[in-house]
Design a protein around this motif. Structure first.
Motif, PDB file in Angstrom:
ATOM      1  N   MET A   1      34.653  39.743  39.873  1.00  0.00           N
ATOM      2  CA  MET A   1      35.474  38.392  40.926  1.00  0.00           C
ATOM      3  C   MET A   1      34.236  37.296  41.431  1.00  0.00           C
ATOM      4  SD  MET A   1      37.940  40.189  42.202  1.00  0.00           S
ATOM      5  CE  MET A   1      37.641  40.206  44.240  1.00  0.00           C
ATOM      6  N   ASP A   2      34.800  36.059  40.931  1.00  0.00           N
ATOM      7  CA  ASP A   2      33.419  35.104  41.791  1.00  0.00           C
ATOM      8  C   ASP A   2      34.578  34.261  42.800  1.00  0.00           C
ATOM      9  OD1 ASP A   2      36.182  33.326  40.435  1.00  0.00           O
ATOM     10  OD2 ASP A   2      34.615  32.798  39.111  1.00  0.00           O
ATOM     11  N   ALA A   3      34.563  33.275  43.241  1.00  0.00           N
ATOM     12  CA  ALA A   3      35.304  33.075  45.105  1.00  0.00           C
ATOM     13  C   ALA A   3      36.680  32.257  44.863  1.00  0.00           C
ATOM     14  CB  ALA A   3      33.947  31.508  45.438  1.00  0.00           C
ATOM     15  N   ILE A   4      36.847  31.958  43.591  1.00  0.00           N
ATOM     16  CA  ILE A   4      38.456  31.645  42.577  1.00  0.00           C
ATOM     17  C   ILE A   4      38.584  32.249  42.352  1.00  0.00           C
ATOM     18  CG2 ILE A   4      38.982  30.140  41.023  1.00  0.00           C
ATOM     19  CD1 ILE A   4      37.018  28.535  40.601  1.00  0.00           C
ATOM     20  N   ASP A   5      38.500  34.339  42.326  1.00  0.00           N
ATOM     21  CA  ASP A   5      39.002  35.267  41.400  1.00  0.00           C
ATOM     22  C   ASP A   5      39.859  35.538  43.205  1.00  0.00           C
ATOM     23  OD1 ASP A   5      39.573  34.985  39.578  1.00  0.00           O
ATOM     24  OD2 ASP A   5      37.936  36.526  39.422  1.00  0.00           O
ATOM     25  N   ARG A   6      38.869  35.355  44.160  1.00  0.00           N
ATOM     26  CA  ARG A   6      39.208  36.092  45.919  1.00  0.00           C
ATOM     27  C   ARG A   6      39.804  34.694  46.320  1.00  0.00           C
ATOM     28  NH1 ARG A   6      35.787  40.278  46.627  1.00  0.00           N
ATOM     29  NH2 ARG A   6      33.602  39.921  45.281  1.00  0.00           N
ATOM     30  N   ALA A   7      40.337  33.993  46.151  1.00  0.00           N
ATOM     31  CA  ALA A   7      40.889  32.512  46.698  1.00  0.00           C
ATOM     32  C   ALA A   7      42.508  33.166  45.508  1.00  0.00           C
ATOM     33  CB  ALA A   7      40.357  31.166  46.145  1.00  0.00           C
ATOM     34  N   ILE A   8      42.073  33.345  44.999  1.00  0.00           N
ATOM     35  CA  ILE A   8      44.067  33.234  44.117  1.00  0.00           C
ATOM     36  C   ILE A   8      44.643  34.502  45.161  1.00  0.00           C
ATOM     37  CG2 ILE A   8      44.813  34.309  42.024  1.00  0.00           C
ATOM     38  CD1 ILE A   8      42.558  32.456  40.087  1.00  0.00           C
ATOM     39  N   LEU A   9      43.826  35.914  45.362  1.00  0.00           N
ATOM     40  CA  LEU A   9      44.197  36.881  45.653  1.00  0.00           C
ATOM     41  C   LEU A   9      44.451  36.557  47.114  1.00  0.00           C
ATOM     42  CD1 LEU A   9      40.927  39.671  44.718  1.00  0.00           C
ATOM     43  CD2 LEU A   9      43.837  38.968  43.752  1.00  0.00           C
ATOM     44  N   ASP A  10      44.191  35.922  47.673  1.00  0.00           N
ATOM     45  CA  ASP A  10      44.293  35.072  49.290  1.00  0.00           C
ATOM     46  C   ASP A  10      45.397  34.533  49.179  1.00  0.00           C
ATOM     47  OD1 ASP A  10      41.582  36.909  50.350  1.00  0.00           O
ATOM     48  OD2 ASP A  10      40.783  34.450  50.757  1.00  0.00           O
ATOM     49  N   VAL A  11      45.490  33.889  48.238  1.00  0.00           N
ATOM     50  CA  VAL A  11      46.490  33.214  47.704  1.00  0.00           C
ATOM     51  C   VAL A  11      48.469  33.977  47.973  1.00  0.00           C
ATOM     52  CG1 VAL A  11      48.444  30.817  47.209  1.00  0.00           C
ATOM     53  CG2 VAL A  11      46.136  30.708  47.552  1.00  0.00           C
ATOM     54  N   LEU A  12      47.519  35.098  47.551  1.00  0.00           N
ATOM     55  CA  LEU A  12      48.932  35.772  46.797  1.00  0.00           C
ATOM     56  C   LEU A  12      49.417  37.279  47.678  1.00  0.00           C
ATOM     57  CD1 LEU A  12      47.749  36.149  43.126  1.00  0.00           C
ATOM     58  CD2 LEU A  12      49.524  35.253  43.757  1.00  0.00           C
ATOM     59  N   ARG A  13      48.508  37.108  48.183  1.00  0.00           N
ATOM     60  CA  ARG A  13      49.028  38.258  49.560  1.00  0.00           C
ATOM     61  C   ARG A  13      49.685  37.496  50.398  1.00  0.00           C
ATOM     62  NH1 ARG A  13      42.502  39.084  49.429  1.00  0.00           N
ATOM     63  NH2 ARG A  13      42.204  41.670  48.926  1.00  0.00           N
ATOM     64  N   VAL A  14      49.303  36.014  50.752  1.00  0.00           N
ATOM     65  CA  VAL A  14      49.886  35.353  52.171  1.00  0.00           C
ATOM     66  C   VAL A  14      51.702  35.203  51.356  1.00  0.00           C
ATOM     67  CG1 VAL A  14      50.972  33.714  53.036  1.00  0.00           C
ATOM     68  CG2 VAL A  14      48.697  34.609  53.524  1.00  0.00           C
ATOM     69  N   ASP A  15      51.897  34.568  49.466  1.00  0.00           N
ATOM     70  CA  ASP A  15      53.078  34.928  48.957  1.00  0.00           C
ATOM     71  C   ASP A  15      52.778  35.095  47.374  1.00  0.00           C
ATOM     72  OD1 ASP A  15      55.044  33.312  47.951  1.00  0.00           O
ATOM     73  OD2 ASP A  15      54.470  30.943  48.518  1.00  0.00           O
ATOM     74  N   ALA A  16      52.838  35.725  47.089  1.00  0.00           N
ATOM     75  CA  ALA A  16      53.198  36.360  45.956  1.00  0.00           C
ATOM     76  C   ALA A  16      53.954  35.855  45.334  1.00  0.00           C
ATOM     77  CB  ALA A  16      53.429  38.085  46.181  1.00  0.00           C
ATOM     78  N   ARG A  17      54.875  34.653  44.931  1.00  0.00           N
ATOM     79  CA  ARG A  17      55.719  34.565  44.570  1.00  0.00           C
ATOM     80  C   ARG A  17      55.583  33.235  44.294  1.00  0.00           C
ATOM     81  NH1 ARG A  17      62.147  35.570  45.523  1.00  0.00           N
ATOM     82  NH2 ARG A  17      61.870  34.009  44.137  1.00  0.00           N
ATOM     83  N   ILE A  18      54.041  32.404  44.678  1.00  0.00           N
ATOM     84  CA  ILE A  18      53.845  31.044  44.587  1.00  0.00           C
ATOM     85  C   ILE A  18      53.670  30.154  42.986  1.00  0.00           C
ATOM     86  CG2 ILE A  18      51.603  31.818  44.271  1.00  0.00           C
ATOM     87  CD1 ILE A  18      50.997  29.021  46.243  1.00  0.00           C
ATOM     88  N   ALA A  19      54.369  29.494  42.869  1.00  0.00           N
ATOM     89  CA  ALA A  19      54.009  28.770  41.224  1.00  0.00           C
ATOM     90  C   ALA A  19      52.714  28.813  40.886  1.00  0.00           C
ATOM     91  CB  ALA A  19      55.485  27.690  41.118  1.00  0.00           C
ATOM     92  N   ASN A  20      52.904  29.199  39.501  1.00  0.00           N
ATOM     93  CA  ASN A  20      51.348  29.284  39.061  1.00  0.00           C
ATOM     94  C   ASN A  20      50.892  27.807  39.327  1.00  0.00           C
ATOM     95  OD1 ASN A  20      49.456  30.380  37.712  1.00  0.00           O
ATOM     96  ND2 ASN A  20      49.658  28.690  36.004  1.00  0.00           N
ATOM     97  N   VAL A  21      51.665  26.805  39.425  1.00  0.00           N
ATOM     98  CA  VAL A  21      51.482  24.982  39.246  1.00  0.00           C
ATOM     99  C   VAL A  21      50.600  24.934  41.257  1.00  0.00           C
ATOM    100  CG1 VAL A  21      51.947  22.582  39.296  1.00  0.00           C
ATOM    101  CG2 VAL A  21      52.331  24.559  37.222  1.00  0.00           C
ATOM    102  N   ASP A  22      51.501  25.500  41.631  1.00  0.00           N
ATOM    103  CA  ASP A  22      50.653  25.362  43.261  1.00  0.00           C
ATOM    104  C   ASP A  22      49.771  26.111  43.486  1.00  0.00           C
ATOM    105  OD1 ASP A  22      53.251  23.975  43.449  1.00  0.00           O
ATOM    106  OD2 ASP A  22      54.597  24.982  43.912  1.00  0.00           O
ATOM    107  N   LEU A  23      50.052  27.706  43.154  1.00  0.00           N
ATOM    108  CA  LEU A  23      48.366  28.624  43.046  1.00  0.00           C
ATOM    109  C   LEU A  23      47.101  28.076  42.534  1.00  0.00           C
ATOM    110  CD1 LEU A  23      47.668  31.270  43.960  1.00  0.00           C
ATOM    111  CD2 LEU A  23      47.690  31.964  41.364  1.00  0.00           C
ATOM    112  N   ALA A  24      47.633  26.769  41.171  1.00  0.00           N
ATOM    113  CA  ALA A  24      46.077  26.908  40.663  1.00  0.00           C
ATOM    114  C   ALA A  24      46.089  25.288  41.620  1.00  0.00           C
ATOM    115  CB  ALA A  24      47.020  25.534  39.476  1.00  0.00           C
ATOM    116  N   ASP A  25      47.136  24.108  41.656  1.00  0.00           N
ATOM    117  CA  ASP A  25      46.704  23.488  43.432  1.00  0.00           C
ATOM    118  C   ASP A  25      46.020  23.681  44.348  1.00  0.00           C
ATOM    119  OD1 ASP A  25      46.794  20.236  43.924  1.00  0.00           O
ATOM    120  OD2 ASP A  25      47.878  21.680  44.761  1.00  0.00           O
TER     121      ASP A  25
END
Length: 143
Positions: A1-25
């Motif tokens: 896991m790198d920093a981007i993977d950790r950032a993805i996890l941080d966002v998903l912890r708060v909002d698991a329903r976020i659209a992939n486009v918004d998550l990517a952004d």
């Protein structure tokens, strides 16, 4: 896991329903590589599932009690029987076997005090191997 993977996890912890486009952004990727990373995190077992956060008041489970339980014996058959029984109770929303004392920590959610008393008397109080039950009512949840 790198920093981007950790950032993805941080966002998903708060909002698991976020659209992939918004998550990517939010994590600085384009959608396709972001989706590949999320799928890899799922496949690798880092992401184990997605859950709905439900208002306990609207679900009829607003009365939450923290419970410490000690068993009469540390014999394997006793604690396995206890765990099987108690984990099946719908009122038990968390059950942990602890090192040291207490033997178990659990979170119990019921409609109100009367429902909790009934649960204690009719269900938990009859579980295999009980020695001691301590109930703790929360004054205020801080975090």
């Amino acid at each position: 896991m790198d920093a981007i993977d950790r950032a993805i996890l941080d966002v998903l912890r708060v909002d698991a329903r976020i659209a992939n486009v918004d998550l990517a952004d939010r994590v600085g990727l384009t959608p396709a590589p972001c989706l590949r990373r999320v799928r890899r995190l799922e496949d690798d077992g880092v992401i184990t599932g997605y859950r709905a956060s439900i208002d306990p008041k609207l679900d009829g489970r607003a009365f939450e009690v923290l419970v410490n339980v000690d068993l009469v014996s540390k014999h394997r058959d006793v604690f396995l029987a206890f765990e099987e029984q108690v984990s099946a109770f719908e009122e038990v929303i968390e059950l942990r076997r602890m090192f040291g004392l207490p033997d178990y920590f659990m979170r119990v959610a019921t409609r109100d005090l009367e429902a909790y008393e009934s649960f204690m008397t009719e269900r938990l109080g009859r579980a295999t191997g009980l020695a001691k039950i301590d109930s703790h009512l929360t004054m205020k949840t801080i975090k």
